[in-house]
Scaffold this active site. Sequence first.
Site, short mmCIF file in Angstrom:
data_model
loop_
_atom_site.label_atom_id
_atom_site.label_comp_id
_atom_site.label_asym_id
_atom_site.label_seq_id
_atom_site.Cartn_x
_atom_site.Cartn_y
_atom_site.Cartn_z
N PHE A 141 0.84 -1.20 0.00
CA PHE A 141 0.00 0.00 0.00
C PHE A 141 0.88 1.25 0.00
O PHE A 141 1.91 1.29 0.66
CB PHE A 141 -0.91 -0.01 1.23
CG PHE A 141 -1.95 1.06 1.20
CD1 PHE A 141 -3.05 0.96 0.36
CD2 PHE A 141 -1.82 2.20 1.97
CE1 PHE A 141 -4.01 1.97 0.29
CE2 PHE A 141 -2.78 3.22 1.92
CZ PHE A 141 -3.86 3.10 1.08
N ASP A 218 1.41 -5.00 8.54
CA ASP A 218 0.31 -4.06 8.38
C ASP A 218 -0.96 -4.88 8.17
O ASP A 218 -1.08 -5.59 7.15
CB ASP A 218 0.56 -3.11 7.20
CG ASP A 218 -0.54 -2.06 7.07
OD1 ASP A 218 -1.65 -2.28 7.61
OD2 ASP A 218 -0.29 -1.03 6.43
N TYR A 243 -10.95 1.85 9.98
CA TYR A 243 -12.11 2.37 9.25
C TYR A 243 -12.55 1.48 8.09
O TYR A 243 -13.49 1.83 7.39
CB TYR A 243 -11.91 3.82 8.79
CG TYR A 243 -10.65 4.14 8.02
CD1 TYR A 243 -10.51 3.79 6.69
CD2 TYR A 243 -9.61 4.82 8.63
CE1 TYR A 243 -9.36 4.11 5.99
CE2 TYR A 243 -8.45 5.15 7.95
CZ TYR A 243 -8.33 4.80 6.63
OH TYR A 243 -7.20 5.11 5.95
N LYS A 244 -11.87 0.38 7.91
CA LYS A 244 -12.28 -0.54 6.85
C LYS A 244 -13.25 -1.58 7.46
O LYS A 244 -14.38 -1.24 7.79
CB LYS A 244 -11.04 -1.18 6.23
CG LYS A 244 -10.09 -0.13 5.61
CD LYS A 244 -8.82 -0.77 5.09
CE LYS A 244 -7.84 0.28 4.62
NZ LYS A 244 -8.28 0.97 3.38
N ARG A 392 -11.85 -3.17 -7.64
CA ARG A 392 -11.84 -3.99 -6.42
C ARG A 392 -13.27 -4.18 -5.94
O ARG A 392 -13.99 -3.20 -5.71
CB ARG A 392 -11.10 -3.27 -5.29
CG ARG A 392 -9.61 -3.23 -5.43
CD ARG A 392 -8.96 -2.93 -4.09
NE ARG A 392 -9.60 -1.80 -3.39
CZ ARG A 392 -9.15 -1.28 -2.26
NH1 ARG A 392 -8.06 -1.78 -1.69
NH2 ARG A 392 -9.77 -0.27 -1.69
#
Lengths: 418, 418
Positions: A141, A218, A243-244, A392
Amino acid sequence: MTDAATTSPGAGAALERRARELDAADPLGGLLDRFVDRDHDEGVLAYLDGNSLGRPTRATAARVERFVREEWGGRLIRGWYEGWMDWPLELGDRLGRVCLGAAAGQVVVADSTTVMLYKLARAGIAARPGRREIVTDVNDFPTDRYVLEGIADERGLDLRFLETTLDGGVTVEQVASMVGPQTALVALSHVNYRSAAIADAAAITRLAHDAGALVLWDLSHSAGVLAAELDAWGADLAVGCTYKYLDAGPGSPAFGYVRAEHQAALRQPVQGWLGRRDPFTMGPGYEPAEGMLRFISGTPPILSMVPLAAALDVIEEAGMAAIRAKSVALCEYAIEIVDALLAPHGVTVVSPRDAARRGSHVTLRHERFRELLDPLWEAGVLLDYREPDCLRIGLSPLTTTFAEVHRGLAAVAGLLAT
Amino acid sequence: MTDAATTSPGAGAALERRARELDAADPLGGLLDRFVDRDHDEGVLAYLDGNSLGRPTRATAARVERFVREEWGGRLIRGWYEGWMDWPLELGDRLGRVCLGAAAGQVVVADSTTVMLYKLARAGIAARPGRREIVTDVNDFPTDRYVLEGIADERGLDLRFLETTLDGGVTVEQVASMVGPQTALVALSHVNYRSAAIADAAAITRLAHDAGALVLWDLSHSAGVLAAELDAWGADLAVGCTYKYLDAGPGSPAFGYVRAEHQAALRQPVQGWLGRRDPFTMGPGYEPAEGMLRFISGTPPILSMVPLAAALDVIEEAGMAAIRAKSVALCEYAIEIVDALLAPHGVTVVSPRDAARRGSHVTLRHERFRELLDPLWEAGVLLDYREPDCLRIGLSPLTTTFAEVHRGLAAVAGLLAT
């Protein structure tokens, strides 16, 4: 459109019927109404972006209001001494127990993921003085790559990239070929943000340890949807985003994990008052607090922890095993639709087809996807585009229905057919 | 209790009557009910700690609830593209205009104060390569001292302390005697967290500039209660906290200011994706964004910005001049009570008696204050104890009444008389 791209109406209808059956049989279906009513998400046909921003629980809306009125407004400064000060570690412990495979006293909720990553990577690197290399994944990421690049620059280290492919993940062999006596830190994602490939965290951690390096995981794209086993892996450090799949809201705080045995030896660079021993003496000189407290810098972001606590209630009630089972079922169903309706148009599946190697999103590739993004959003199919030409399909088990997956992918097929 | 410590009941009654008169004539009195109803703050006789944690506005409670339901829950990921991404700079611009004397494009809302301080101090020091010294105040707020100590250690610099006194503030002469050709950065607070002394920011900034150093102002104890003039002072960098007089809630995000002319040359060390040019290309290599965006690291903490926006509505409506006028009146009234009721017991005023040199709290000193803290809190008089033997009377003009000041200080007098 060629003849080869035509699928029989019968196949589409059967898939749609299957969605209804799967939703009806979904053991987590009863939890859907624990989230904010879909009537509020005007114009949404299919929300396939819960891997970017999870939905709020209904409890969150009520609790933040009550928090402002009764706790902040009612307890005022007393709130700090009546509990708030403990929230970063209490919520961290709970997150550790429910989602991360971490025993108590090793997880803290604080900062943004980027800042936490900076702090823990710096701490880990400082624990390996003399070693000159940081290893990461060229397809990791962006924030991970940028943060490590900055650290490498400022500490005069080399940042070495594993040359993974778009559709693959980090392999044990790749890591084995790069770690060595110069490796200070290996920093990788558990689940790749684009391909959804799962890294073999236990094996990679062992390899890195054999070379004398520390490992930072991560967990942003796995936390809350795929149980981590930080203690069992032997992980040294970890960070992640809430927040995912953890449904804690836009820009909610990060979490950080530091293995208990390392805590006394590690120091992070942002030495704030709340990471100091006896902070309220406000004395001269910084001396780090015991345990995970030393990884805190500033005042804990209390209001933005309220949604995380509310979401953990639902996640704990569901259980990570059931969440993972539905995640796999959603992904399998999505791939089934892709094979039936989208493959005839030339769409390929970038993510691993083996569920055991795949997180909770399915990434697809097609040369027209960039031009399809706007029409999809206009049609209420919310998903992410990722370079070079990927969509995605993010599947968040507590809030995504099979019918939604069908609607979204059928819309993609419809646009490809025009 | 000695006879000397006795005050006539008449003096107390006159002071109490004056409180009623002052409250009745208060031009900001009409804004009191814009904050969460005092009926919620059970057991509070006098809230004299708004300089540690401000009260929430009523609008905040309603807005966070609506934000969760309608914006986060309703717009979902679309929220980022429909406005959230701009909040850090938009709120920053507004804060700059209303409270900080900063033209647009120089203020960002992000991170905790500690993290923002770390980032901007590192950025400032890097802009003065070869210089070996950081100058700060030995009586500055702990997080400032600790952060700078950490930076000095990691960059191999000397941290030099101005030897201020408990009851004084930083003077221009002290700074003049310490800055020189080795000074990279002067980092000071605008208003001292303990004494409330105001630093002569314009003169100190000029002095530091004459020596070729940059200046970083911490506005945590002035923002929202005493207008800063960052542009006019010539300040290079500033940080501050939003949960004190800016009423944005426990652990709400910080703000950071970087003078426009420096932005292109300065780089901060926590290189996250949202501070990068074109972040959503997610490309290789970090290149800082233009302007203040480069001082952002991770995903902006959106939910916790909602209360700040709501509080700024009230602050803007009141105007900083009226807020400062009431702040001065509250402090003057507090000192009047201290002189009448507390000085006979041996209480001294640590803060400057000259209103022009004092922020919005009044710090008192007495050898028995440590033992009085618990009984005061039990009586509902909420204020802070600060070493060595000080009580801080924090006066937050939009929410503190004169009657409250009287009740709180009368309670202190009552306990001292026992």
